[in-house]
Each structure stands twice: as C-alpha cells, then as structure tokens.
Design a protein around this motif. Sequence first.
Motif, PDB file in Angstrom:
ATOM      1  N   ALA A  60     -11.020  15.062   7.642  1.00 37.42           N
ATOM      2  CA  ALA A  60     -10.070  14.715   7.219  1.00 37.42           C
ATOM      3  C   ALA A  60      -9.058  13.446   7.431  1.00 37.42           C
ATOM      4  CB  ALA A  60      -8.566  15.559   8.081  1.00 37.42           C
ATOM      5  N   LEU A  61      -9.332  12.568   8.766  1.00 34.22           N
ATOM      6  CA  LEU A  61      -8.711  11.083   8.572  1.00 34.22           C
ATOM      7  C   LEU A  61      -9.470  10.383   7.767  1.00 34.22           C
ATOM      8  CD1 LEU A  61      -9.066  11.370  12.805  1.00 34.22           C
ATOM      9  CD2 LEU A  61      -7.036  10.670  11.878  1.00 34.22           C
ATOM     10  N   MET A  62     -10.655  10.262   7.690  1.00 37.21           N
ATOM     11  CA  MET A  62     -11.510   8.991   6.421  1.00 37.21           C
ATOM     12  C   MET A  62     -10.752   9.507   5.329  1.00 37.21           C
ATOM     13  SD  MET A  62     -15.121   9.984   4.886  1.00 37.21           S
ATOM     14  CE  MET A  62     -15.143  10.707   3.792  1.00 37.21           C
ATOM     15  N   VAL A  63     -10.107  10.550   4.568  1.00 38.44           N
ATOM     16  CA  VAL A  63      -9.500  10.618   3.492  1.00 38.44           C
ATOM     17  C   VAL A  63      -7.586  10.440   3.892  1.00 38.44           C
ATOM     18  CG1 VAL A  63      -8.656  11.955   1.748  1.00 38.44           C
ATOM     19  CG2 VAL A  63     -10.872  12.176   2.515  1.00 38.44           C
ATOM     20  N   THR A  64      -7.016  10.950   4.396  1.00 40.24           N
ATOM     21  CA  THR A  64      -6.025  10.545   4.823  1.00 40.24           C
ATOM     22  C   THR A  64      -5.703   9.147   5.585  1.00 40.24           C
ATOM     23  OG1 THR A  64      -5.581  11.448   6.806  1.00 40.24           O
ATOM     24  CG2 THR A  64      -5.000  13.179   4.988  1.00 40.24           C
ATOM     25  N   THR A  65      -5.752   8.993   6.476  1.00 35.49           N
ATOM     26  CA  THR A  65      -6.007   7.203   7.179  1.00 35.49           C
ATOM     27  C   THR A  65      -6.836   6.372   6.804  1.00 35.49           C
ATOM     28  OG1 THR A  65      -5.373   8.578   9.526  1.00 35.49           O
ATOM     29  CG2 THR A  65      -6.092   5.986   9.375  1.00 35.49           C
ATOM     30  N   GLY A  66      -7.979   6.783   6.043  1.00 35.61           N
ATOM     31  CA  GLY A  66      -8.970   5.960   6.067  1.00 35.61           C
ATOM     32  C   GLY A  66      -8.546   5.535   3.897  1.00 35.61           C
ATOM     33  N   PHE A  67      -8.895   6.829   3.956  1.00 35.56           N
ATOM     34  CA  PHE A  67      -8.569   6.305   1.605  1.00 35.56           C
ATOM     35  C   PHE A  67      -7.316   6.304   1.768  1.00 35.56           C
ATOM     36  CE2 PHE A  67      -8.718   8.068  -2.903  1.00 35.56           C
ATOM     37  CZ  PHE A  67      -9.133   6.949  -2.688  1.00 35.56           C
ATOM     38  N   LEU A  68      -6.387   7.315   1.500  1.00 39.02           N
ATOM     39  CA  LEU A  68      -5.277   7.436   1.455  1.00 39.02           C
ATOM     40  C   LEU A  68      -4.072   6.050   1.471  1.00 39.02           C
ATOM     41  CD1 LEU A  68      -4.387  11.039   0.561  1.00 39.02           C
ATOM     42  CD2 LEU A  68      -5.243   9.188  -1.003  1.00 39.02           C
ATOM     43  N   GLY A  69      -4.576   5.861   2.822  1.00 41.22           N
ATOM     44  CA  GLY A  69      -3.985   4.330   3.233  1.00 41.22           C
ATOM     45  C   GLY A  69      -3.917   3.479   2.814  1.00 41.22           C
ATOM     46  N   SER A  70      -5.273   3.079   2.513  1.00 42.25           N
ATOM     47  CA  SER A  70      -5.697   1.674   1.721  1.00 42.25           C
ATOM     48  C   SER A  70      -5.225   2.059   0.149  1.00 42.25           C
ATOM     49  CB  SER A  70      -7.070   1.205   2.121  1.00 42.25           C
ATOM     50  OG  SER A  70      -7.977   1.842   1.516  1.00 42.25           O
ATOM     51  N   PHE A  71      -5.123   3.166  -0.124  1.00 42.20           N
ATOM     52  CA  PHE A  71      -5.517   3.470  -2.016  1.00 42.20           C
ATOM     53  C   PHE A  71      -3.516   2.782  -1.960  1.00 42.20           C
ATOM     54  CE2 PHE A  71      -4.439   6.414  -5.656  1.00 42.20           C
ATOM     55  CZ  PHE A  71      -5.896   6.009  -6.368  1.00 42.20           C
ATOM     56  N   THR A  72      -2.847   3.431  -1.201  1.00 40.36           N
ATOM     57  CA  THR A  72      -1.721   3.409  -1.414  1.00 40.36           C
ATOM     58  C   THR A  72      -1.642   2.437  -1.536  1.00 40.36           C
ATOM     59  OG1 THR A  72      -1.116   5.041   0.125  1.00 40.36           O
ATOM     60  CG2 THR A  72      -0.788   6.681  -1.691  1.00 40.36           C
ATOM     61  N   THR A  73       0.301   2.107  -1.052  1.00 39.31           N
ATOM     62  CA  THR A  73       0.725   0.956  -0.784  1.00 39.31           C
ATOM     63  C   THR A  73       2.469   0.728  -0.889  1.00 39.31           C
ATOM     64  OG1 THR A  73       0.658  -2.042  -1.008  1.00 39.31           O
ATOM     65  CG2 THR A  73       0.269   0.106  -3.937  1.00 39.31           C
ATOM     66  N   PHE A  74       2.991   0.479   0.114  1.00 40.85           N
ATOM     67  CA  PHE A  74       4.287   1.403   0.578  1.00 40.85           C
ATOM     68  C   PHE A  74       4.632  -0.819   0.298  1.00 40.85           C
ATOM     69  CE2 PHE A  74       8.009   0.833   2.697  1.00 40.85           C
ATOM     70  CZ  PHE A  74       9.037   2.273   2.453  1.00 40.85           C
ATOM     71  N   SER A  75       4.053  -1.752   0.545  1.00 39.52           N
ATOM     72  CA  SER A  75       4.162  -2.416   1.101  1.00 39.52           C
ATOM     73  C   SER A  75       4.350  -3.230  -0.381  1.00 39.52           C
ATOM     74  CB  SER A  75       3.593  -3.197   1.736  1.00 39.52           C
ATOM     75  OG  SER A  75       2.105  -3.368   1.218  1.00 39.52           O
ATOM     76  N   THR A  76       3.183  -3.245  -1.657  1.00 40.06           N
ATOM     77  CA  THR A  76       3.503  -3.638  -2.527  1.00 40.06           C
ATOM     78  C   THR A  76       4.881  -2.862  -2.846  1.00 40.06           C
ATOM     79  OG1 THR A  76       1.059  -4.122  -2.313  1.00 40.06           O
ATOM     80  CG2 THR A  76       1.929  -3.666  -4.411  1.00 40.06           C
ATOM     81  N   PHE A  77       4.893  -1.455  -3.061  1.00 35.49           N
ATOM     82  CA  PHE A  77       5.722  -0.515  -3.907  1.00 35.49           C
ATOM     83  C   PHE A  77       7.267  -1.247  -3.595  1.00 35.49           C
ATOM     84  CE2 PHE A  77       8.947   1.817  -2.216  1.00 35.49           C
ATOM     85  CZ  PHE A  77      10.077   2.271  -3.777  1.00 35.49           C
ATOM     86  N   GLN A  78       7.130  -1.976  -2.059  1.00 37.10           N
ATOM     87  CA  GLN A  78       8.694  -2.720  -2.304  1.00 37.10           C
ATOM     88  C   GLN A  78       8.316  -4.249  -2.600  1.00 37.10           C
ATOM     89  OE1 GLN A  78      11.256  -1.918  -0.505  1.00 37.10           O
ATOM     90  NE2 GLN A  78      10.704   0.410  -0.214  1.00 37.10           N
ATOM     91  N   LEU A  79       7.674  -5.177  -2.721  1.00 36.36           N
ATOM     92  CA  LEU A  79       7.814  -6.055  -3.114  1.00 36.36           C
ATOM     93  C   LEU A  79       7.932  -6.155  -4.573  1.00 36.36           C
ATOM     94  CD1 LEU A  79       6.911  -9.368  -2.721  1.00 36.36           C
ATOM     95  CD2 LEU A  79       4.430  -8.753  -2.880  1.00 36.36           C
ATOM     96  N   GLU A  80       7.457  -5.500  -5.190  1.00 35.00           N
ATOM     97  CA  GLU A  80       7.065  -5.793  -6.601  1.00 35.00           C
ATOM     98  C   GLU A  80       8.592  -5.403  -6.785  1.00 35.00           C
ATOM     99  OE1 GLU A  80       2.337  -4.425  -8.055  1.00 35.00           O
ATOM    100  OE2 GLU A  80       4.247  -2.836  -7.496  1.00 35.00           O
ATOM    101  N   GLY A  81       9.013  -3.905  -6.130  1.00 34.24           N
ATOM    102  CA  GLY A  81      10.399  -3.784  -6.819  1.00 34.24           C
ATOM    103  C   GLY A  81      11.918  -5.323  -6.661  1.00 34.24           C
ATOM    104  N   LEU A  82      11.290  -5.812  -5.339  1.00 29.96           N
ATOM    105  CA  LEU A  82      12.200  -7.159  -5.278  1.00 29.96           C
ATOM    106  C   LEU A  82      12.083  -7.937  -6.658  1.00 29.96           C
ATOM    107  CD1 LEU A  82      11.986  -6.673  -1.337  1.00 29.96           C
ATOM    108  CD2 LEU A  82      13.622  -6.026  -2.317  1.00 29.96           C
ATOM    109  N   LYS A  83      10.980  -7.829  -6.404  1.00 30.99           N
ATOM    110  CA  LYS A  83      10.481  -8.986  -7.577  1.00 30.99           C
ATOM    111  C   LYS A  83      11.405  -8.674  -8.870  1.00 30.99           C
ATOM    112  CE  LYS A  83       6.814 -11.176  -6.076  1.00 30.99           C
ATOM    113  NZ  LYS A  83       4.571 -11.741  -5.829  1.00 30.99           N
ATOM    114  N   LEU A  84      10.916  -7.331  -9.074  1.00 26.35           N
ATOM    115  CA  LEU A  84      11.535  -7.130 -10.436  1.00 26.35           C
ATOM    116  C   LEU A  84      13.751  -7.667 -10.026  1.00 26.35           C
ATOM    117  CD1 LEU A  84      10.226  -3.985 -11.117  1.00 26.35           C
ATOM    118  CD2 LEU A  84      10.114  -5.604 -12.663  1.00 26.35           C
TER     119      LEU A  84
END
Length: 120
Positions: A60-84
């Motif tokens: 569970a930790l490998m998938v949630t914190t590890g895989f999904l933590g690096s697969f998803t991206t809140f910071s890029t979401f914010q940056l791309e929205g602000l650039k738009l």
Amino acid sequence: MMGLWIALGAFFGAICRYGVSRLFATFMTSSFPAATFIVNVIGSFLLGLIVGSGLEGKIALMVTTGFLGSFTTFSTFQLEGLKLWENGERKVAAIYFLLTNVTGIGVAFMGIVLGRSLGS
C-alpha cells in the motif's frame, strides 16, 4: 526498509508520468494540459480504490506514497493553470482548475466506493 519500497514505487510512478507526458505531447496540440489532467484523475481514482479496499502495509505504501505520489502532480497542475491564466487563456484555465478538482474528487469517491465493495 520501508523507504526502499516507497522509492521503488516512486521510480515507476515517475517513469509512467514521464511516459504519459511524452505521449500527450506527441498527439495533443491544444493548450489544455491533458497529460496532467489524466494522471491526476487516474491517481485520484486509484488512491480512492486503495483506501476504500483497506489495503495496508508495504505494498500500500509503495503504491500510494511511492507510485501515486510521483505519478500525480499537484504542483504541475497549479503551474500549468497559472501559465494559462497569465497567457490570457483564462477560460481554459478556469475550466482546467474546475474540471480537475471536480473530476478528481468524483473519481476518488468512486474509487473508495468500489474499493469497499471489493474489499468486503
């Protein structure tokens, strides 16, 4: 030792995230950040599914914190929205922010419900 499990998941999550970005860069010409939207929606659903199923421990930790933590991206979401927004594409930015949040919460809820039904 737990840190190694998380790092292993993070490695594969980052590789998958990069792959999705490259795939969308090849086929998308729109200013809408589709790759980030897709990984965040998929990640929200999978996190809900895992939480709902009650999965615990190293996997569970490998998938949630590890895989999904690096697969998803809140910071890029914010940056791309602000650039738009800064580039004058305010309607696209507003749609992106709203659609990502509403869809993310919705699929996370669906994942939890499905996870609970699979876990019982």
